[in-house]
Design a protein around this motif. Sequence first.
Motif, PDB file in Angstrom:
ATOM      1  N   SER A  65       0.059  15.491  -2.644  1.00 54.29           N
ATOM      2  CA  SER A  65       1.224  16.274  -2.508  1.00 54.29           C
ATOM      3  C   SER A  65       1.872  16.773  -3.988  1.00 54.29           C
ATOM      4  N   ASN A  66       2.563  17.923  -4.155  1.00 47.60           N
ATOM      5  CA  ASN A  66       3.197  18.180  -5.425  1.00 47.60           C
ATOM      6  C   ASN A  66       4.391  17.364  -5.689  1.00 47.60           C
ATOM      7  N   ARG A  67       4.261  15.937  -5.557  1.00 50.39           N
ATOM      8  CA  ARG A  67       5.247  15.014  -5.957  1.00 50.39           C
ATOM      9  C   ARG A  67       4.967  14.393  -7.218  1.00 50.39           C
ATOM     10  N   ASP A  68       5.961  13.615  -7.749  1.00 49.41           N
ATOM     11  CA  ASP A  68       5.982  12.981  -8.985  1.00 49.41           C
ATOM     12  C   ASP A  68       5.460  11.536  -8.536  1.00 49.41           C
ATOM     13  N   PHE A  69       4.430  11.058  -7.721  1.00 45.24           N
ATOM     14  CA  PHE A  69       4.425   9.943  -7.519  1.00 45.24           C
ATOM     15  C   PHE A  69       3.091   9.035  -8.364  1.00 45.24           C
ATOM     16  N   SER A  70       3.619   7.754  -8.757  1.00 47.60           N
ATOM     17  CA  SER A  70       2.647   6.834  -9.628  1.00 47.60           C
ATOM     18  C   SER A  70       1.576   6.476  -8.698  1.00 47.60           C
ATOM     19  N   TYR A  71       1.851   5.883  -7.406  1.00 45.55           N
ATOM     20  CA  TYR A  71       0.752   5.414  -6.640  1.00 45.55           C
ATOM     21  C   TYR A  71       1.549   5.534  -5.015  1.00 45.55           C
ATOM     22  N   VAL A  72       0.739   5.696  -4.080  1.00 45.53           N
ATOM     23  CA  VAL A  72       1.093   5.489  -2.728  1.00 45.53           C
ATOM     24  C   VAL A  72      -0.035   4.534  -2.031  1.00 45.53           C
ATOM     25  N   THR A  73       0.407   3.447  -1.354  1.00 45.33           N
ATOM     26  CA  THR A  73      -0.316   2.651  -0.640  1.00 45.33           C
ATOM     27  C   THR A  73      -0.017   2.368   0.818  1.00 45.33           C
ATOM     28  N   GLY A  74      -0.521   2.022   1.586  1.00 45.69           N
ATOM     29  CA  GLY A  74      -0.074   1.687   3.255  1.00 45.69           C
ATOM     30  C   GLY A  74      -0.887   0.777   3.895  1.00 45.69           C
ATOM     31  N   THR A  75      -0.146   0.241   4.742  1.00 48.77           N
ATOM     32  CA  THR A  75      -0.939  -1.076   5.591  1.00 48.77           C
ATOM     33  C   THR A  75      -0.523  -0.619   7.007  1.00 48.77           C
ATOM     34  N   LEU A  76      -1.222  -1.016   7.757  1.00 48.42           N
ATOM     35  CA  LEU A  76      -0.938  -1.033   9.318  1.00 48.42           C
ATOM     36  C   LEU A  76      -0.599  -2.400  10.038  1.00 48.42           C
ATOM     37  N   THR A  77       0.552  -2.693  10.678  1.00 45.41           N
ATOM     38  CA  THR A  77       0.862  -3.830  11.036  1.00 45.41           C
ATOM     39  C   THR A  77       0.224  -4.267  12.385  1.00 45.41           C
ATOM     40  N   SER A  78       0.297  -5.395  12.775  1.00 42.10           N
ATOM     41  CA  SER A  78      -0.126  -5.680  14.270  1.00 42.10           C
ATOM     42  C   SER A  78       0.297  -4.934  15.453  1.00 42.10           C
ATOM     43  N   GLU A  79       1.620  -4.405  15.107  1.00 44.44           N
ATOM     44  CA  GLU A  79       2.522  -3.592  15.948  1.00 44.44           C
ATOM     45  C   GLU A  79       2.086  -2.312  15.802  1.00 44.44           C
ATOM     46  N   LYS A  80       1.114  -1.877  14.997  1.00 41.85           N
ATOM     47  CA  LYS A  80       0.788  -0.454  14.927  1.00 41.85           C
ATOM     48  C   LYS A  80       1.742   0.357  14.191  1.00 41.85           C
ATOM     49  N   THR A  81       2.556  -0.277  13.396  1.00 37.11           N
ATOM     50  CA  THR A  81       3.527   0.524  12.372  1.00 37.11           C
ATOM     51  C   THR A  81       2.852   0.767  11.139  1.00 37.11           C
TER      52      THR A  81
END
Length: 68
Positions: A14-30
């Motif tokens: 996206s046209n945002r000023d992000f250094s990094y983006v990471t993600g994880t999926l929990t066992s509750e599917k969040t």
Amino acid sequence: AKGINYVINQISRSNRDFSYVTGTLTSEKTLNLKIKTKQDSIVKDFYAGPNSKGDAHCFVFDFYLKNK
């Protein structure tokens, strides 16, 4: 779980000023996202509610630069 990389890539590109983006999926599917901005930002967020089937929820957030 298959859509995590898609979501992360969409946010990263996206046209945002992000250094990094990471993600994880929990066992509750969040999906937990970790986003680092390059500049000091204020996060504004709200809960947008469940989808039409009631089996997923949407939490919306946006970043605004802090006024100096």
